[in-house]
Design a protein around this motif. Structure first.
Motif, short mmCIF file in Angstrom:
data_model
loop_
_atom_site.label_atom_id
_atom_site.label_comp_id
_atom_site.label_asym_id
_atom_site.label_seq_id
_atom_site.Cartn_x
_atom_site.Cartn_y
_atom_site.Cartn_z
N GLY A 127 53.68 41.93 43.55
CA GLY A 127 53.03 41.92 44.86
C GLY A 127 53.47 40.77 45.74
O GLY A 127 52.95 40.59 46.84
N GLN B 147 49.68 44.86 48.53
CA GLN B 147 49.89 46.23 48.06
C GLN B 147 50.88 46.96 48.97
O GLN B 147 51.71 47.71 48.51
CB GLN B 147 48.57 47.01 48.07
N ASN C 14 46.37 43.40 51.46
CA ASN C 14 46.55 42.52 50.32
C ASN C 14 45.95 43.14 49.05
O ASN C 14 45.40 44.25 49.08
CB ASN C 14 46.02 41.11 50.61
N ARG C 15 46.06 42.45 47.94
CA ARG C 15 45.60 42.98 46.66
C ARG C 15 44.09 43.21 46.61
O ARG C 15 43.60 43.96 45.79
CB ARG C 15 46.02 42.04 45.51
#
Length: 181
Positions: free
Chosen positions: A73, A100, A114-115
């Protein structure tokens, strides 16, 4: 706008194109640059290997900038892309955030999910500064006001967190679309 699709006999895991270049990650996880892509020769003339010992999952390109997302990532920007060095000269990290999805788009902005599923943006992404201003800003999600400027709209939206995004796309000269499940 093109008028037809041209088939290229090349199998790729990931693909990205901008106004001058076409990049792919091939089945062997090698990064390649398609040379001499133009309106006259839209399929380009040949492939060039690009130094990359990274486990790249996807690529995004826009206005002479290439970003790669690794399997962890991490976002990396290809530095040194120019007329004299079309494949660039190296990689640099982009702001410390795991993502992501990422997209390069309108007026030197980059966008990401984002994650944690939070939409963010970064400003000042350019050929001279492919990593932008090295700071992600959380996007305010809420009501959009057509009459205000882009930044006024961002500041006036309510803050929100979304989970499980499936896709993020920046398009054209005015819109960014985040689609979630």
């Amino acid at each position: 706008v093109g008028v037809e699709w041209k088939k290229m006999d090349y199998k790729a895991k990931a693909f990205a194109a901008d106004n001058r270049r076409c990049w792919v990650i091939d089945q062997s996880n090698k990064l390649k640059l398609r040379r001499t892509v133009s309106a006259a020769v839209p399929t380009g003339l040949s492939w060039a290997d690009v130094e990359s010992n990274l486990d790249i999952v996807t690529l995004v390109a826009g206005h002479d900038v290439l970003w790669a997302i690794t399997c962890t990532g991490t976002v990396l920007a290809r530095s040194g892309i120019s007329r004299h060095a079309p494949s660039g000269t190296g990689w640099e990290g982009v702001a410390d955030m795991l993502v992501q999805h990422v997209s390069l788009g309108f007026k030197s902005y980059a966008w990401c999910i984002n994650r944690d599923g939070v939409a963010c943006f970064m400003a000042n992404v350019s050929t001279k500064a492919p990593g932008g201003d090295d700071r992600w800003w959380q996007v305010a999600l809420g009501q959009y006001t057509q009459d205000s400027t882009f930044m006024e709209s961002l500041m006036s939206w309510s803050w929100a967190k979304r989970s499980d995004p499936l896709l993020m796309v920046a398009s054209g000269e005015s819109k960014t679309c985040a689609i979630s499940s």
